[in-house]
Design a protein around this motif. Structure first.
Motif, PDB file in Angstrom:
ATOM      1  N   GLY A  26     -32.444   6.364 -13.149  1.00 33.11           N
ATOM      2  CA  GLY A  26     -31.340   7.140 -13.259  1.00 33.11           C
ATOM      3  C   GLY A  26     -29.987   6.586 -13.765  1.00 33.11           C
ATOM      4  N   LYS A  27     -29.096   7.296 -14.325  1.00 30.01           N
ATOM      5  CA  LYS A  27     -27.792   6.877 -14.639  1.00 30.01           C
ATOM      6  C   LYS A  27     -26.986   6.766 -13.259  1.00 30.01           C
ATOM      7  CE  LYS A  27     -23.935   8.618 -17.214  1.00 30.01           C
ATOM      8  NZ  LYS A  27     -23.233   9.735 -18.365  1.00 30.01           N
ATOM      9  N   ALA A  28     -26.218   5.709 -13.421  1.00 30.79           N
ATOM     10  CA  ALA A  28     -25.477   5.342 -11.986  1.00 30.79           C
ATOM     11  C   ALA A  28     -24.219   5.049 -12.485  1.00 30.79           C
ATOM     12  CB  ALA A  28     -26.201   4.200 -11.410  1.00 30.79           C
ATOM     13  N   LEU A 108     -12.473  -1.563 -12.740  1.00 30.15           N
ATOM     14  CA  LEU A 108     -13.497  -1.425 -13.599  1.00 30.15           C
ATOM     15  C   LEU A 108     -14.730  -0.686 -12.964  1.00 30.15           C
ATOM     16  CD1 LEU A 108     -15.183  -2.708 -16.187  1.00 30.15           C
ATOM     17  CD2 LEU A 108     -16.173  -4.214 -14.954  1.00 30.15           C
ATOM     18  N   GLN A 109     -15.365   0.394 -14.041  1.00 29.82           N
ATOM     19  CA  GLN A 109     -16.274   1.044 -13.689  1.00 29.82           C
ATOM     20  C   GLN A 109     -17.556   0.737 -14.716  1.00 29.82           C
ATOM     21  OE1 GLN A 109     -14.473   4.934 -11.563  1.00 29.82           O
ATOM     22  NE2 GLN A 109     -13.387   4.413 -13.420  1.00 29.82           N
ATOM     23  N   VAL A 110     -18.615   0.820 -14.054  1.00 26.35           N
ATOM     24  CA  VAL A 110     -19.888   0.562 -15.090  1.00 26.35           C
ATOM     25  C   VAL A 110     -20.632   1.775 -15.072  1.00 26.35           C
ATOM     26  CG1 VAL A 110     -21.746  -0.899 -15.295  1.00 26.35           C
ATOM     27  CG2 VAL A 110     -19.589  -2.001 -14.623  1.00 26.35           C
ATOM     28  N   GLU A 111     -21.295   2.158 -15.988  1.00 24.78           N
ATOM     29  CA  GLU A 111     -22.131   3.226 -16.234  1.00 24.78           C
ATOM     30  C   GLU A 111     -23.339   2.894 -16.889  1.00 24.78           C
ATOM     31  OE1 GLU A 111     -21.661   7.804 -17.686  1.00 24.78           O
ATOM     32  OE2 GLU A 111     -19.932   7.021 -16.802  1.00 24.78           O
ATOM     33  N   GLY A 112     -24.362   3.547 -16.336  1.00 21.20           N
ATOM     34  CA  GLY A 112     -25.683   3.181 -17.250  1.00 21.20           C
ATOM     35  C   GLY A 112     -26.965   3.241 -16.340  1.00 21.20           C
ATOM     36  N   SER A 113     -28.072   2.875 -16.730  1.00 21.69           N
ATOM     37  CA  SER A 113     -29.364   2.844 -16.063  1.00 21.69           C
ATOM     38  C   SER A 113     -28.991   2.241 -14.766  1.00 21.69           C
ATOM     39  CB  SER A 113     -30.442   2.228 -16.667  1.00 21.69           C
ATOM     40  OG  SER A 113     -31.608   2.041 -15.851  1.00 21.69           O
ATOM     41  N   LEU A 114     -29.288   2.637 -13.417  1.00 23.97           N
ATOM     42  CA  LEU A 114     -29.256   1.908 -12.337  1.00 23.97           C
ATOM     43  C   LEU A 114     -29.619   0.288 -12.380  1.00 23.97           C
ATOM     44  CD1 LEU A 114     -28.590   1.703  -9.228  1.00 23.97           C
ATOM     45  CD2 LEU A 114     -30.975   2.659  -9.047  1.00 23.97           C
ATOM     46  N   PRO A 115     -30.851   0.053 -12.644  1.00 28.36           N
ATOM     47  CA  PRO A 115     -31.027  -1.540 -12.574  1.00 28.36           C
ATOM     48  C   PRO A 115     -30.288  -2.237 -13.476  1.00 28.36           C
ATOM     49  CG  PRO A 115     -33.054   0.017 -13.250  1.00 28.36           C
ATOM     50  CD  PRO A 115     -32.069   0.805 -13.212  1.00 28.36           C
ATOM     51  N   TYR A 327     -24.988   8.677  -8.580  1.00 31.19           N
ATOM     52  CA  TYR A 327     -26.414   8.431  -9.044  1.00 31.19           C
ATOM     53  C   TYR A 327     -26.845   9.688  -9.514  1.00 31.19           C
ATOM     54  CZ  TYR A 327     -31.110   6.816  -9.560  1.00 31.19           C
ATOM     55  OH  TYR A 327     -32.352   6.805  -9.893  1.00 31.19           O
ATOM     56  N   GLU A 328     -27.275   9.586 -10.550  1.00 27.38           N
ATOM     57  CA  GLU A 328     -27.900  10.923 -11.225  1.00 27.38           C
ATOM     58  C   GLU A 328     -26.913  12.253 -10.806  1.00 27.38           C
ATOM     59  OE1 GLU A 328     -32.018  11.177  -9.564  1.00 27.38           O
ATOM     60  OE2 GLU A 328     -32.823  10.080 -11.526  1.00 27.38           O
ATOM     61  N   GLY A 329     -25.514  12.056 -11.170  1.00 26.66           N
ATOM     62  CA  GLY A 329     -24.682  13.039 -10.864  1.00 26.66           C
ATOM     63  C   GLY A 329     -24.501  13.192  -9.657  1.00 26.66           C
ATOM     64  N   LYS A 330     -24.949  12.724  -8.629  1.00 25.29           N
ATOM     65  CA  LYS A 330     -24.764  12.879  -7.291  1.00 25.29           C
ATOM     66  C   LYS A 330     -23.773  11.794  -6.515  1.00 25.29           C
ATOM     67  CE  LYS A 330     -29.413  15.058  -6.355  1.00 25.29           C
ATOM     68  NZ  LYS A 330     -30.661  14.616  -5.717  1.00 25.29           N
ATOM     69  N   LYS A 339     -14.917  -0.085   5.650  1.00 27.87           N
ATOM     70  CA  LYS A 339     -15.431  -0.383   4.336  1.00 27.87           C
ATOM     71  C   LYS A 339     -15.813   1.088   3.558  1.00 27.87           C
ATOM     72  CE  LYS A 339     -17.196  -5.022   4.795  1.00 27.87           C
ATOM     73  NZ  LYS A 339     -18.292  -5.985   4.582  1.00 27.87           N
ATOM     74  N   LYS A 340     -14.784   2.018   3.869  1.00 23.09           N
ATOM     75  CA  LYS A 340     -15.247   3.253   3.305  1.00 23.09           C
ATOM     76  C   LYS A 340     -15.098   3.071   1.795  1.00 23.09           C
ATOM     77  CE  LYS A 340     -13.216   8.089   3.350  1.00 23.09           C
ATOM     78  NZ  LYS A 340     -12.235   8.777   4.146  1.00 23.09           N
ATOM     79  N   THR A 341     -15.872   3.930   1.207  1.00 24.59           N
ATOM     80  CA  THR A 341     -15.700   3.952  -0.462  1.00 24.59           C
ATOM     81  C   THR A 341     -15.547   5.506  -0.667  1.00 24.59           C
ATOM     82  OG1 THR A 341     -18.158   4.099  -0.777  1.00 24.59           O
ATOM     83  CG2 THR A 341     -17.345   1.847  -0.797  1.00 24.59           C
ATOM     84  N   PHE A 342     -15.257   5.772  -2.162  1.00 26.84           N
ATOM     85  CA  PHE A 342     -14.946   6.988  -2.661  1.00 26.84           C
ATOM     86  C   PHE A 342     -15.935   7.389  -3.858  1.00 26.84           C
ATOM     87  CE2 PHE A 342     -11.163   5.489  -0.767  1.00 26.84           C
ATOM     88  CZ  PHE A 342     -10.714   6.237  -0.095  1.00 26.84           C
ATOM     89  N   PRO A 343     -16.687   8.524  -3.914  1.00 23.72           N
ATOM     90  CA  PRO A 343     -17.516   8.719  -4.623  1.00 23.72           C
ATOM     91  C   PRO A 343     -17.030   9.197  -5.919  1.00 23.72           C
ATOM     92  CG  PRO A 343     -17.178  10.750  -3.402  1.00 23.72           C
ATOM     93  CD  PRO A 343     -16.110   9.572  -2.823  1.00 23.72           C
ATOM     94  N   TYR A 344     -18.051   9.060  -7.077  1.00 20.80           N
ATOM     95  CA  TYR A 344     -17.803   9.463  -8.467  1.00 20.80           C
ATOM     96  C   TYR A 344     -16.917   8.450  -9.260  1.00 20.80           C
ATOM     97  CZ  TYR A 344     -19.403  14.346  -7.150  1.00 20.80           C
ATOM     98  OH  TYR A 344     -20.151  15.278  -6.726  1.00 20.80           O
ATOM     99  N   LYS A 345     -17.216   8.487 -10.701  1.00 18.09           N
ATOM    100  CA  LYS A 345     -16.296   7.750 -11.409  1.00 18.09           C
ATOM    101  C   LYS A 345     -14.877   8.322 -11.363  1.00 18.09           C
ATOM    102  CE  LYS A 345     -16.884   8.404 -15.843  1.00 18.09           C
ATOM    103  NZ  LYS A 345     -17.378   8.289 -17.158  1.00 18.09           N
ATOM    104  N   ARG A 346     -14.080   7.270 -11.080  1.00 21.09           N
ATOM    105  CA  ARG A 346     -12.506   7.905 -11.131  1.00 21.09           C
ATOM    106  C   ARG A 346     -11.389   7.486 -11.967  1.00 21.09           C
ATOM    107  NH1 ARG A 346     -11.023   9.812  -5.526  1.00 21.09           N
ATOM    108  NH2 ARG A 346     -13.143  10.415  -5.122  1.00 21.09           N
ATOM    109  N   GLN A 347     -10.339   8.245 -11.959  1.00 20.30           N
ATOM    110  CA  GLN A 347      -9.166   7.970 -12.991  1.00 20.30           C
ATOM    111  C   GLN A 347      -7.722   7.688 -11.943  1.00 20.30           C
ATOM    112  OE1 GLN A 347      -7.637   6.792 -15.276  1.00 20.30           O
ATOM    113  NE2 GLN A 347      -8.735   8.396 -17.001  1.00 20.30           N
ATOM    114  N   VAL A 348      -7.064   6.953 -12.842  1.00 23.93           N
ATOM    115  CA  VAL A 348      -5.923   6.558 -11.968  1.00 23.93           C
ATOM    116  C   VAL A 348      -4.614   7.060 -12.687  1.00 23.93           C
ATOM    117  CG1 VAL A 348      -4.135   4.900 -11.252  1.00 23.93           C
ATOM    118  CG2 VAL A 348      -6.759   4.451 -11.205  1.00 23.93           C
TER     119      VAL A 348
END
Length: 414
Positions: A26-28, A108-115, A327-330, A339-348
């Motif tokens: 799915g889309k990641a 940088l953010q990369v969007e597309g098929s997970l593999p 991943y798949e919108g989740k 090492k905490k991370t933040f969810p979703y594609k982000r904007q600055v």
């Protein structure tokens, strides 16, 4: 060009095969960011995007690569067939090269098929990390130099020829005027500079003879290295040539008590009316030296900066990571301590006060902020460099300091 597909870690491929086996296609969204700035960095400069994009053009698994992977006895034939036909139909969202940024902001953010998005992780980190590291170091030299000429002299001490090449690019973006690296000059159009080595002086019986020989060979490029034996005496010999009408553009000092020698050499030329002769200093120089000498009014016109710059000696790495955030919108995120991370594609979003950086906010992606979809053609090296220099003028004075005085406020919408 040589394929870049195997510039990666083994686990990228084992994970990818397993993803495919279990239908995880799915889309990641993956995000590249720096968790914490180094202790003595107030900001960083995004760099390396064009280098990455060009490298990904050659991310192809050909016969040679597939033969090697098959020899490992790890991968299944159907997966090797998948790699042979692989096309990286991914979308990239990034800070434009030359953008000043801070902790927990997506470079940088990369969007597309997970593999596919997983496969390129190592190359993404490697290239963006390195050029960002060097550009961020170069900018510190630029700020400290207060308009004086800066030249990258570090190729011979770089950790590889490729590191030297990419460093020259990053240094130019970070405000340097040029490089000694001819390959960088050819490939990137960066102005090239150079004088001579001590070996050139020593091969002649007399220092003055060496000076005259060089002036005869390159009458329009006479820049003399004067510290092989005695710097003051070398300056006097250069003065002798000047009085004879030989156009000596400048001299280089590579060792000794730099402030004292520069003041004496400047006096020697000035008292005879040769105030246009430039003094270039090299030899283990870094931004701390430059800041000190400039603040003390040492008469130096240019700095050749090498080893400590191209190795980023005081901060040789960044705490940089490429993490799955969606991943798949989740939402996907880590809660590991430190090492905490933040969810979703982000904007600055950047907020200014009186024309200076005030604070940044990071939130879920929408158009209009600093993060933009990568599209071609990419900006020129000159345009990237101009972006850096423009943003330096927007930095509050405390952020321009070589020491950490404050931590810039970045509000992260969780």
């Amino acid at each position: 060009m040589e394929s870049t597909a195997l510039i990666t870690d083994l686990y990228e491929l084992t994970m990818t095969q397993s993803y495919l086996e279990h239908g995880k296609t799915g889309k990641a969204v993956f995000s590249l960011f720096v968790r914490r700035l180094p202790e003595n960095r107030n900001f960083l400069v995004a760099c390396g995007l064009e280098t990455l994009m060009k490298s990904l053009e050659n991310f192809k698994f050909g016969d040679r690569e597939l033969k090697y992977l098959k020899s490992l006895g790890i991968f299944k034939d159907w997966f090797l067939d998948y790699l042979r036909e692989l096309e990286l139909d991914l979308e990239f969202y990034a800070l434009e090269e030359g953008t000043i940024f801070f902790q927990n902001e997506p470079i940088l953010q990369v969007e597309g098929s997970l593999p596919k998005a997983q496969l390129i992780e190592t190359l993404v980190i490697n290239l963006i990390h390195f050029e960002t590291l060097i550009a961020s170091k170069a900018v510190r030299n630029y700020i400290a130099a207060k308009g004086k000429t800066l030249v990258d002299f570090g190729l011979r001490r770089a950790h590889s020829p490729m590191a030297g090449l990419l460093s020259a690019r990053a240094c130019y973006i970070g405000g340097f005027n040029g490089t000694s690296n001819l390959q960088a000059g050819m490939l990137y159009g960066i102005p090239v500079f150079g004088t001579m080595a001590h070996s050139y002086i020593m091969v002649f019986d007399q220092e003055e003879e060496a000076f005259r020989a060089f002036a005869k060979s390159f009458p329009d490029r006479v820049f003399l290295l004067i510290d092989t034996y005695n710097t003051v005496e070398g300056a006097k010999k250069a003065l002798k040539l000047l009085k004879e009408g030989i156009k000596v553009l400048g001299v280089r000092i590579d060792s000794g008590d730099i402030p004292e020698l520069c003041r004496e050499v400047r006096r020697i030329f000035d008292q005879e009316g040769f105030k246009d002769v430039k003094i270039l200093v090299s030899g283990g120089v870094d931004e701390y030296d430059i800041e000190r000498w400039v603040s003390e009014g040492v008469p130096i016109d240019a700095f050749g900066v090498g080893t400590k710059l191209l190795t980023s000696a005081d901060a040789p790495y960044l705490d940089i990571a490429y993490k799955l955030v969606e991943y798949e919108g989740k939402p996907k995120f880590k809660e590991s301590p430190g090492k905490k991370t933040f969810p979703y594609k982000r904007q600055v979003w950047r907020f200014l006060k009186d024309g200076k950086f005030d604070y940044d906010k990071v939130s879920r992606f929408q158009e209009g902020g600093l993060v933009k979809r990568v599209s071609f053609p990419l900006p020129s090296l000159k345009e990237i460099r101009e972006r850096v220099l423009e943003q330096i003028n927007q930095l509050p004075e405390e952020l321009k300091s070589l020491r950490k005085k404050v931590e810039y406020r970045v509000e992260v919408d969780e």
